[in-house]
Design a protein around this motif. Structure first.
Motif, PDB file in Angstrom:
ATOM      1  N   GLU A  16       0.837  -1.204   0.000  1.00  0.00           N
ATOM      2  CA  GLU A  16       0.000   0.000   0.000  1.00  0.00           C
ATOM      3  C   GLU A  16       0.870   1.252   0.000  1.00  0.00           C
ATOM      4  OE1 GLU A  16      -4.196  -1.323   2.109  1.00  0.00           O
ATOM      5  OE2 GLU A  16      -2.742  -0.184   3.283  1.00  0.00           O
ATOM      6  N   ARG A  17       0.187   2.379  -0.223  1.00  0.00           N
ATOM      7  CA  ARG A  17       0.834   3.684  -0.244  1.00  0.00           C
ATOM      8  C   ARG A  17       0.782   4.302   1.150  1.00  0.00           C
ATOM      9  NH1 ARG A  17       0.921   6.876  -4.786  1.00  0.00           N
ATOM     10  NH2 ARG A  17       1.196   9.118  -4.551  1.00  0.00           N
ATOM     11  N   THR A  19       1.453   7.976   3.232  1.00  0.00           N
ATOM     12  CA  THR A  19       1.652   9.419   3.105  1.00  0.00           C
ATOM     13  C   THR A  19       1.885  10.018   4.490  1.00  0.00           C
ATOM     14  OG1 THR A  19       0.194   9.480   1.168  1.00  0.00           O
ATOM     15  CG2 THR A  19       0.663  11.576   2.265  1.00  0.00           C
ATOM     16  N   ARG A  60      10.544   4.582  -4.931  1.00  0.00           N
ATOM     17  CA  ARG A  60       9.226   4.556  -4.277  1.00  0.00           C
ATOM     18  C   ARG A  60       9.110   5.622  -3.177  1.00  0.00           C
ATOM     19  NH1 ARG A  60      11.815  -0.095  -2.423  1.00  0.00           N
ATOM     20  NH2 ARG A  60      12.111  -0.248  -0.153  1.00  0.00           N
ATOM     21  N   THR A  73       6.042  10.486   0.654  1.00  0.00           N
ATOM     22  CA  THR A  73       5.185   9.418   0.148  1.00  0.00           C
ATOM     23  C   THR A  73       6.016   8.194  -0.154  1.00  0.00           C
ATOM     24  OG1 THR A  73       3.657  11.033  -0.839  1.00  0.00           O
ATOM     25  CG2 THR A  73       3.518   8.760  -1.629  1.00  0.00           C
ATOM     26  N   SER A  75       5.405   4.875  -2.148  1.00  0.00           N
ATOM     27  CA  SER A  75       4.359   4.491  -3.099  1.00  0.00           C
ATOM     28  C   SER A  75       3.831   3.082  -2.873  1.00  0.00           C
ATOM     29  CB  SER A  75       4.868   4.636  -4.525  1.00  0.00           C
ATOM     30  OG  SER A  75       5.996   3.809  -4.712  1.00  0.00           O
ATOM     31  N   SER A  76       4.706   2.156  -2.524  1.00  0.00           N
ATOM     32  CA  SER A  76       4.293   0.767  -2.322  1.00  0.00           C
ATOM     33  C   SER A  76       5.184   0.186  -1.234  1.00  0.00           C
ATOM     34  CB  SER A  76       4.436  -0.028  -3.620  1.00  0.00           C
ATOM     35  OG  SER A  76       4.121  -1.394  -3.418  1.00  0.00           O
TER      36      SER A  76
END
Lengths: 106, 122
Positions: A16-17, A19, A60, A73, A75-76
């Motif tokens: 998942e991302r 933030t 990422r 962030t 990303s994955s």
């Protein structure tokens, strides 16, 4: 300059991302760095200049923002990314760090 | 490979003194400003001090000003932190870090040592 990070803890599933936010009490322009710290280890530089990845940091990880609002962030999320993340302003004396965001496995 | 190795930590009584060292290798030490940052047990990072390349300019956090002194020996590639009048709240892992100039001409910390532990307790 007080650096405030949110949330204090972020529960995320692998892949998942994530933030992470960092807010400065006064403008630090783009003089903002992000560090990753794992238990028992020294901090590791991820991002400087608010958005420039340090040498060897995977794509990422990305940083954005300027002035008083910043975001990191991921990303994955990979298993090795679960750690505590600190933002740090180096625009004004005294140099200051945020309180950290712990990214944990959901 | 750029490397920073701290030493000199240990157990000291309140009011005592300790000198930390940071041995640098893999880069031209005299060309870089250096920092000390500490981390109390279970807490976040706190900047302690910075020294310029020549040692002529030094900066301190309010919590250590007047008690700690940063210095460097460019001939020995070593950074120091002399800590006097130690208090329980100085208990922490102390990291040295190399400073690097960004495009804005302000300096971030790019390489960190593994740290040395200071415990202030009677």
């Amino acid at each position: 300059i007080v650096m405030t990070q949110s949330p204090a803890t972020l529960s995320v599933s692998p892949g998942e991302r994530a933030t992470l936010s960092c807010r400065a009490s006064h403008s630090v322009r783009s003089d903002l760095a992000w560090y990753q710290q794992k238990p028992g280890q020294a901090p590791r530089l991820l991002i400087y200049g608010a958005s420039t990845r340090a040498t060897g940091i995977p794509a990422r990880f990305s940083g954005s923002g300027s002035g008083t609002e910043f975001t990191l962030t991921i990303s994955s999320l990979q298993s090795e990314d679960f750690a505590v993340y600190y933002c740090h302003q180096y625009n004004n004396w005294p140099l200051t760090f945020g309180g950290g965001t712990k990214v944990e496995i959901k | 490979e750029v490397q920073l190795v701290e030493s000199g930590g240990g157990l000291v009584q309140p009011g005592g003194s300790l000198r930390l060292s940071c041995a640098a290798s893999g880069f031209t030490f005299s060309s870089y400003a250096m920092s000390w940052v500490r981390q109390a047990p279970g807490k976040g990072l706190e900047w302690v001090s910075v020294i310029s390349t020549s040692g002529d300019n030094t900066y301190y956090g309010d919590s250590v000003k007047g008690r700690f002194t940063i210095s460097r020996d460019n001939s020995e590639n070593t950074l120091y932190l002399q800590m006097n009048s130690l208090r329980a709240e100085d208990t922490a892992v102390y990291y040295c870090a190399k400073r690097e100039a960004s495009s804005s001409s302000y300096y971030y910390m790019d390489v960190w040592g593994k740290g040395t532990t200071v415990t202030v307790s009677s």
